[in-house]
Enzyme design. Structure first.
Site, PDB file in Angstrom:
ATOM      1  N   ARG A 167       0.963  -1.237   0.070  1.00  0.00           N
ATOM      2  CA  ARG A 167      -0.059   0.027  -0.048  1.00  0.00           C
ATOM      3  C   ARG A 167       1.065   1.188   0.021  1.00  0.00           C
ATOM      4  O   ARG A 167       2.090   1.121   0.351  1.00  0.00           O
ATOM      5  CB  ARG A 167      -0.857  -0.128   1.250  1.00  0.00           C
ATOM      6  CG  ARG A 167      -1.915  -1.057   1.441  1.00  0.00           C
ATOM      7  CD  ARG A 167      -2.700  -1.031   2.600  1.00  0.00           C
ATOM      8  NE  ARG A 167      -3.670  -2.314   2.779  1.00  0.00           N
ATOM      9  CZ  ARG A 167      -3.358  -3.368   3.110  1.00  0.00           C
ATOM     10  NH1 ARG A 167      -2.053  -3.657   3.743  1.00  0.00           N
ATOM     11  NH2 ARG A 167      -4.253  -4.202   3.417  1.00  0.00           N
ATOM     12  N   LYS A 194      -2.839  -0.922   7.148  1.00  0.00           N
ATOM     13  CA  LYS A 194      -4.193  -0.728   7.314  1.00  0.00           C
ATOM     14  C   LYS A 194      -4.745  -1.928   7.989  1.00  0.00           C
ATOM     15  O   LYS A 194      -6.002  -1.621   8.826  1.00  0.00           O
ATOM     16  CB  LYS A 194      -5.020  -0.530   5.918  1.00  0.00           C
ATOM     17  CG  LYS A 194      -6.266  -0.401   5.684  1.00  0.00           C
ATOM     18  CD  LYS A 194      -6.740  -0.043   4.189  1.00  0.00           C
ATOM     19  CE  LYS A 194      -8.301   0.122   4.087  1.00  0.00           C
ATOM     20  NZ  LYS A 194      -8.576   0.292   2.652  1.00  0.00           N
ATOM     21  N   HIS A 275      -2.381   2.964  -5.947  1.00  0.00           N
ATOM     22  CA  HIS A 275      -2.831   1.556  -5.933  1.00  0.00           C
ATOM     23  C   HIS A 275      -2.451   0.706  -6.989  1.00  0.00           C
ATOM     24  O   HIS A 275      -2.483  -0.631  -6.826  1.00  0.00           O
ATOM     25  CB  HIS A 275      -4.354   1.579  -5.589  1.00  0.00           C
ATOM     26  CG  HIS A 275      -4.901   0.351  -5.090  1.00  0.00           C
ATOM     27  ND1 HIS A 275      -4.668  -0.163  -3.846  1.00  0.00           N
ATOM     28  CD2 HIS A 275      -5.551  -0.403  -5.951  1.00  0.00           C
ATOM     29  CE1 HIS A 275      -5.190  -1.491  -3.921  1.00  0.00           C
ATOM     30  NE2 HIS A 275      -6.056  -1.747  -5.046  1.00  0.00           N
ATOM     31  N   ARG A 278       0.206  -1.935  -6.111  1.00  0.00           N
ATOM     32  CA  ARG A 278      -0.365  -3.076  -5.315  1.00  0.00           C
ATOM     33  C   ARG A 278      -1.136  -3.863  -6.029  1.00  0.00           C
ATOM     34  O   ARG A 278      -0.849  -5.142  -6.424  1.00  0.00           O
ATOM     35  CB  ARG A 278      -1.019  -2.479  -4.165  1.00  0.00           C
ATOM     36  CG  ARG A 278      -1.528  -3.719  -3.275  1.00  0.00           C
ATOM     37  CD  ARG A 278      -2.007  -2.827  -1.991  1.00  0.00           C
ATOM     38  NE  ARG A 278      -3.042  -3.633  -0.966  1.00  0.00           N
ATOM     39  CZ  ARG A 278      -2.577  -4.704  -0.208  1.00  0.00           C
ATOM     40  NH1 ARG A 278      -1.116  -4.921  -0.079  1.00  0.00           N
ATOM     41  NH2 ARG A 278      -3.329  -5.210   0.573  1.00  0.00           N
ATOM     42  N   HIS A 301      -2.961  -8.915   2.176  1.00  0.00           N
ATOM     43  CA  HIS A 301      -4.747  -8.793   2.134  1.00  0.00           C
ATOM     44  C   HIS A 301      -5.173  -9.843   3.063  1.00  0.00           C
ATOM     45  O   HIS A 301      -4.778 -10.932   3.455  1.00  0.00           O
ATOM     46  CB  HIS A 301      -5.238  -9.354   0.722  1.00  0.00           C
ATOM     47  CG  HIS A 301      -5.110  -8.152  -0.205  1.00  0.00           C
ATOM     48  ND1 HIS A 301      -4.095  -8.103  -1.213  1.00  0.00           N
ATOM     49  CD2 HIS A 301      -5.955  -7.197  -0.279  1.00  0.00           C
ATOM     50  CE1 HIS A 301      -4.481  -6.980  -2.007  1.00  0.00           C
ATOM     51  NE2 HIS A 301      -5.768  -6.392  -1.496  1.00  0.00           N
ATOM     52  N   TYR A 310      -8.798  -9.678  -8.252  1.00  0.00           N
ATOM     53  CA  TYR A 310      -7.546  -9.512  -9.046  1.00  0.00           C
ATOM     54  C   TYR A 310      -7.235 -10.847  -9.868  1.00  0.00           C
ATOM     55  O   TYR A 310      -6.831 -10.757 -11.011  1.00  0.00           O
ATOM     56  CB  TYR A 310      -6.328  -9.332  -8.192  1.00  0.00           C
ATOM     57  CG  TYR A 310      -6.307  -8.052  -7.432  1.00  0.00           C
ATOM     58  CD1 TYR A 310      -6.790  -6.919  -8.000  1.00  0.00           C
ATOM     59  CD2 TYR A 310      -6.177  -7.946  -6.006  1.00  0.00           C
ATOM     60  CE1 TYR A 310      -6.781  -5.741  -7.465  1.00  0.00           C
ATOM     61  CE2 TYR A 310      -6.202  -6.627  -5.259  1.00  0.00           C
ATOM     62  CZ  TYR A 310      -6.576  -5.676  -5.993  1.00  0.00           C
ATOM     63  OH  TYR A 310      -6.756  -4.281  -5.332  1.00  0.00           O
TER      64      TYR A 310
END
Length: 327
Positions: A167, A194, A275, A278, A301, A310
């Site tokens: 990130r 995060k 982003h 990533r 993640h 993805y």
């Protein structure tokens, strides 16, 4: 928490104990303030400000708000062109404001839930994300960079961000002390992220690249050597006089670097963001058959749903039925 002082005044005749408890109350309030990330708190405040302004403009009470008011508000957001993701976040912010103030969560009432369900069915919930940077894009971007101090920094930031699936906030919060160079590659310790607000930390391995000019490990070593940075923030600003500044880059700087290098490589910069590094890592790995578990381990993640998005995009042409139609 406000009742604590009242409680101690009524039940404790020791003034020193009261002072100590009041001090602890202050510390507790500080911890409550850090229960969410700064960006999350900022988003809540922005959303709540919009709702209260809307209510004031219509002469309506915002706290506590009637369910019919919230339903009308989100309907108006649709009319103003807001997307489903933004409206959903506004509902979360309104909910937090009411619960924090001790009121019932009116966003869970039938009229609000039915209105929100109808909005989702009407406008859809698909989010048009920014384009992921695939390997060919990254190569074009970094190979077009000059060999100046700024170019060396941008090359290492792009390659590390892409290879690590980091990130923006994780990239700019890296310190030299978080790096460990090994024979096999580089180990980076992410102290906080995060999805890790409590700071348990995680280690990310980045292997040496097959091409020296696009190797993330060698590029980072080149930046450290050229910059002379030995401790503290890893990625820092470089002024027009080629001098390195003390403070670390902001997360917005990462987005600007991605856009600037994308444009110089002949790509449409409006389609890329911070982003993109990533998402590009996850999408490219999926295209090359890397497992869901391995991708999540690299990117950190927690949500399988996002990673699978993805993977779906990256594996569209893997064992694709249209490839066997003989056309």
């Amino acid at each position: 928490m406000n009742n604590l002082v009242e409680l101690t005044d009524n039940q404790n005749e020791n003034p020193m104990a009261v002072v100590a408890l009041v001090a602890l109350q202050g510390k507790a309030n500080e911890y409550i303030a850090h229960a969410k990330s700064d960006n999350t708190i900022k988003a809540y405040r922005c959303d709540w400000s919009d709702f209260t302004s809307w209510c004031n403009g219509h002469g309506i009470q915002s706290l506590p708000a009637l369910p019919e008011v919230i339903a009308a508000y989100i309907a108006d957001l649709v009319e103003r062109g807001y997307k489903a993701a933004t409206i959903e976040r506004r509902l979360v912010s309104i909910s937090k404001a009411h619960v924090t103030a001790g009121y019932e969560d009116v966003t869970k009432t039938a009229i609000v839930k039915e209105t929100w369900s109808g909005i989702r069915r009407t406008i859809g919930t698909h989010q048009e994300g920014k384009t992921p940077t695939l390997t060919a894009d990254i190569r074009a971007m970094v190979n077009n960079l000059p060999d100046s101090l700024l170019g060396i920094r941008d090359r290492s930031l792009l390659l590390i961000g892409f290879a690590g699936g980091f990130r923006r906030s994780e990239l700019v919060n890296l310190d030299v002390e978080d790096l460990e160079f090994k024979r096999e590659g580089l180990i980076i310790t992410i102290k906080r992220s995060k999805t890790d607000q409590e700071g348990n930390g995680r280690k990310v391995g980045i292997a040496y690249g097959s091409c020296p000019t696009t190797c993330p490990v060698r590029s980072l070593q080149a930046w450290i050597e050229a910059s002379g940075i030995t401790s503290g923030p890893l990625f820092r600003s470089v002024n027009r006089h080629n001098h390195i500044q003390e403070g670390r880059l902001s997360d917005k700087s990462v987005a600007l670097i991605v856009k600037r290098t994308a444009e110089s490589a002949g790509l449409d910069s409006s389609k890329y963001s911070g982003h993109s590094l990533r998402s590009g890592c996850a999408t490219t790995a999926a295209m090359n058959g890397v497992s869901e578990r391995s991708i999540m381990k690299q990117t950190g993640h927690r949500s399988e749903q996002m990673v699978r998005r993805y993977i779906r995009e990256g594996s569209l042409f893997l064992n694709n039925a249209s490839c066997s139609l003989g056309l």
